[in-house]
Design an enzyme around this catalytic site. Structure first.
Site, PDB file in Angstrom:
ATOM      1  N   HIS A 169      45.783  42.649  41.674  1.00 51.22           N
ATOM      2  CA  HIS A 169      45.549  41.565  40.710  1.00 51.22           C
ATOM      3  C   HIS A 169      44.678  40.457  41.290  1.00 51.22           C
ATOM      4  O   HIS A 169      44.157  39.634  40.554  1.00 51.22           O
ATOM      5  CB  HIS A 169      46.891  40.975  40.257  1.00 51.22           C
ATOM      6  CG  HIS A 169      47.658  41.905  39.382  1.00 51.22           C
ATOM      7  ND1 HIS A 169      47.747  41.745  38.022  1.00 51.22           N
ATOM      8  CD2 HIS A 169      48.336  43.043  39.661  1.00 51.22           C
ATOM      9  CE1 HIS A 169      48.475  42.727  37.512  1.00 51.22           C
ATOM     10  NE2 HIS A 169      48.836  43.539  38.491  1.00 51.22           N
ATOM     11  N   ASP A 383      39.527  33.512  42.105  1.00 54.15           N
ATOM     12  CA  ASP A 383      40.632  33.962  41.251  1.00 54.15           C
ATOM     13  C   ASP A 383      40.342  35.398  40.831  1.00 54.15           C
ATOM     14  O   ASP A 383      39.206  35.711  40.446  1.00 54.15           O
ATOM     15  CB  ASP A 383      40.686  33.072  39.993  1.00 54.15           C
ATOM     16  CG  ASP A 383      42.103  32.931  39.436  1.00 54.15           C
ATOM     17  OD1 ASP A 383      42.959  33.776  39.764  1.00 54.15           O
ATOM     18  OD2 ASP A 383      42.342  31.975  38.676  1.00 54.15           O
TER      19      ASP A 383
END
Ligand code: ADQ
Length: 767
Positions: A169, A383
């Site tokens: 992720h 991110d």
């Protein structure tokens, strides 16, 4: 969200993550209950498991506590116990003190401690053993995130019958950073235990493949890593590619549409004093999220009187995160001091320009905040994706609101209509905030419209079906191999897994079209019947595929068509021929055709470009030659109607991408039609595509079903023109309109051989 049921092919799904997707809460009456916990992973995956049902293996959240398995909805939760030491060394230590900063551009310095690593290994082993103990025979195990990177190989060792997927992720670091890790080889080997490894962005996947190439005996063929056989394990392939995660956009939109949510949004604005502009930031309180940078820019705008403190409010929702890790405690202190200072300097008794909320909220309250916000500010320094940005967009059915988005968030790849910023550039960030505050409604509408389409087209169902579809294709090939399915007899001994067995789902549909009185069998070339190779001129059709196509073309009522992006000359270079065997062959994405007369499409020896097109082409060729011709590794391929820029031989993946982008800019400036392929960008003076030519070919032949096989994005045009009686088969992973999927060209050859057998009774052996 619909359509996920068929994805696991009836196999049990076992989700594995560090934390179970629930928190235990104590109710007012003292009883305890479980509640879904906030966080990116849960938001993304929850709607999938609601539909599919699953077993979920993970830690329940409190140390030194044994929790019995329990059920919530369609999930059976299997808690893994962690001791206080495990939490300190494996979770707070190696996961969040080593890997998290290392994988996020070393924004904070990663610490390397052997004791942490040692515990990481042990806890990963415990997770693997737990999954091995609870998973049903032949189940699909889907392991999540950086805390569990060793589990795939450990689990394979224990349960070779499982199909194993891993999704990261967070970003995968560039090689220069990853190499700092003393245990780099072990991490790569751990991940390579999976059948499918998913990343958020293209650069993450490229970096992984490059590193795996270097540190293990694997070889990357496009997105596939080939692991050679060893004395105790057979050879196999691992798919390592990007699967950008998303959200259940329709579910967010539904909450946003509710009158009570909209009332609450109005109420929030009223509670804030109905300022002219509400800005919003929503993040876990994490140093990667760029909260400091955001506050700094906001503060400077106030100090410089660029914005009016009485007319604007920045609401910063910062959910508590990893509060026992030092770097996080320091960040919290710093943010809270800054908020106090800014409000002290710019606030009044009745109005504070900054509202800081340090707690979790329900989905409904989050959506009301998104609706209340004129501007969402998302400024991470790095991110993996950032779901908050996508949630904001999904909620804004009014197509109002401005998204400021860091170019270092994975979401920036899809949300190109956001105001993209480099959060390190405080002046640029201030400029973007001012632009957002003053953005005309028309422009907001245009930008939000584009972003909404991106989010709705690529929602979490797409993500899940891409990832699970890839795993299921592999798992189906295996199941057929294990149970000795009907296709068993036609394949010989195979050394690489997944072997070339026809997946059962495809086999059934083949049977349906095989007996039609007229049948068109159309296929792409590279990556479909010819494995991808580094030098395009070295590509060759698999002998078994060629033999099958020749037999099919000779069978009464069957025509074979080859639809390639290559020019006819380029195909001839591969020894494919230009219709000598009586095939219909289309080159240059439908601009060229031989073997069938069609109006408007040039043949091998006629229908050349017009004089105007020739001039245009000459100019285009000169420009591409001048700008890109000297770049090492770039190959320019002149085509009858355009030019292709191949970057497969460019060594540095970043450079390859930059060159592709430069080529696209050049192509657009020249007014050419641009087409993206795997490590190739193609430019054409004519608008043509495989879908249009496939349609024309079928119209010119007696009516009957069509089988089309292809692997590339350009083949999607052809899948899109197929009807319910046709069969489209996508080769490899990725989004597709095709209804069938197989993993590789070897399986395509098996599919074609199976079709020959069904149609003619002739059995073709394996290569
Ligand atoms: P996160 O770092 O947690 O996820 P993000 O993608 O923004 O980051 O997801 C946060 C989620 O938590 C969102 O769904 C948001 O609505 C929710 N949330 C945040 N604060 C909340 C609060 N106070 N109350 C309730 N809900 C809150 C990691 C990676 C990301 C990646 C995701 C998914 O770091 O880059 O996008 O996984 O893969």
């Amino acid at each position: 969200m619909t359509g996920l049921q068929g994805l696991t092919g009836g196999r049990e799904l076992v989700m594995v993550s560090n934390r179970l997707p629930v928190d235990r809460v104590v109710e007012a009456d003292g009883s305890t209950a479980w509640r879904t916990s906030p966080g990116g992973l849960v938001t993304a995956v929850e709607p999938i498991v609601e539909q599919l049902g699953c077993v979920w293996v993970g830690w329940a959240g409190s140390a030194d506590e044994h929790v019995d398995p329990f059920e919530i909805g369609r999930m059976r939760l299997e808690p893994v116990e962690l001791s206080t030491d495990d939490v300190e060394l494996y979770y707070e230590g190696f996961s969040n003190g080593t890997l998290w900063p290392l994988y996020h551009d070393v924004i904070a310095p990663p610490e390397f401690h052997r004791q942490w690593w040692d515990r990481y290994r042990k806890v990963n082993q415990r997770f693997a053993e737990r999954v091995a103990a609870v998973a049903a025979e032949g189940a699909i195990a889907w392991i999540h995130d950086y805390q569990l990177q060793l589990v795939p190989a450990m689990l394979r060792e224990l349960r070779p019958d499982l199909t194993i997927g891993f999704f990261l992720h967070i970003p995968f670091p560039p090689r220069g950073l990853f190499e700092q890790l003393p245990w780099r080889r072990s991490i790569i080997s751990g991940l390579l235990g999976a059948d499918v490894i998913g990343f958020q962005r293209v650069p993450d996947a490229i970096s992984f493949r490059t590193i795996a190439d270097r540190y293990t005996h694997t070889q990357a063929l496009g997105n596939t890593m080939v692991l050679p056989a060893t004395s105790d394990a057979p050879g196999r392939t691992v798919l390592a590619q990007e699967f950008p995660i998303s959200i259940d956009a329709a579910a967010f939109a539904e909450v946003a549409r509710r009158p009570e949510t909209q009332d609450r949004a109005r109420q929030i604005r009223a509670e804030l004093g109905n300022p002219k502009t509400v800005m919003l930031g929503v993040d876990r309180l994490d140093y990667t999220k760029g909260i400091r940078h955001r506050l700094k820019a906001f503060d400077e705008l106030l100090v410089d009187d660029e914005i009016d403190a009485s007319q604007i409010v920045l609401v910063q929702v910062a959910s508590p995160s990893r509060e026992r890790v030092d770097a996080y405690r320091q960040l919290r202190d710093e943010v809270e001091v800054t908020v106090g200072r800014i409000n002290g300097e710019h606030g009044t008794i009745g109005h504070a320009p900054l509202v800081y909320l340090h707690r979790g909220y329900s989905r409904e309250e989050m959506v009301a905040m998104y609706l209340a916000a004129d501007v969402l500010v998302v400024t991470p320094l790095r991110d993996g994706m950032n779901l908050v940005a996508k949630e904001y967009v999904a909620c804004r059915e009014d197509e109002q609101g401005v998204l400021i988005l860091s170019e270092f968030a994975g979401a920036a790849d899809e949300l190109r209509d956001a105001l993209l910023v480099n959060p390190h550039d405080i002046e640029g960030l201030k400029a973007a905030m001012l632009r957002a505050v003053h953005m005309p409604q028309e422009e907001q509408h245009r930008r939000m419209h584009g972003m909404r389409r991106a989010v709705h087209d690529n929602d979490v169902a797409h993500w899940a079906s891409g990832f699970l579809g890839s795993m299921t294709a592999i798992s189906e090939s295996r199941a057929t191999a294990h149970t000795g399915g009907p296709e068993d007899g036609m394949t010989g001994p195979i050394s690489i897994v997944p072997p070339a067995f026809v997946p059962r789902s495809v086999g059934d549909r083949l049977r349906r079209i095989a007996t039609a009185s007229s049948l068109l069998v159309a296929t792409d070339f590279d990556g479909t019947i010819a494995p991808i190779v580094r030098r395009p001129q070295d590509a060759r059709m698999l002998p078994r595929a060629r033999q099958a196509l020749e037999l099919l073309n000779a069978a009464p009522g069957v025509r074979v068509a080859l639809l390639s992006g290559r020019s006819l000359d380029g195909l001839a270079e591969t020894g494919t021929g230009t219709g000598g065997e009586g095939w219909i062959i289309s080159g240059s994405h439908g601009s060229e055709l031989t073997g069938l007369e069609l109006p408007g499409v040039s043949g091998a020896d006629g229908g050349a470009p017009t004089a105007e097109e020739v001039d245009w082409l000459q100019r285009v060729n000169r420009r591409f030659e001048r700008v890109l011709g000297g770049e090492p590794g770039v190959r320019l391929e002149r085509k009858p109607f355009g030019i292709a820029v191949h970057t497969r031989e460019v060594r540095d993946p970043d450079q390859s991408r930059e060159l592709q982008a430069a080529a696209v800019e050049l192509g657009i400036a020249e007014g050419l039609h641009v087409r993206e392929g795997k490590e190739v960008r193609e430019f054409s003076v004519r608008a043509s595509n495989k879908g249009a030519v496939l349609q024309s070919i079928r119209d010119a032949l007696p009516s009957g079903p069509v089988l089309f096989l292809g692997d590339d994005v350009t083949d999607e045009d052809a899948f899109a023109v197929l009807g319910p009686d046709d069969l489209g088969i996508k080769v490899g992973p990725g989004d597709t309109a095709a209804t069938g999927r197989v993993p590789d060209p070897e399986t395509v050859a098996a599919v074609l051989a199976r079709l020959v057998e069904l149609r003619t009774g002739i059995v073709i052996g394996s290569d």
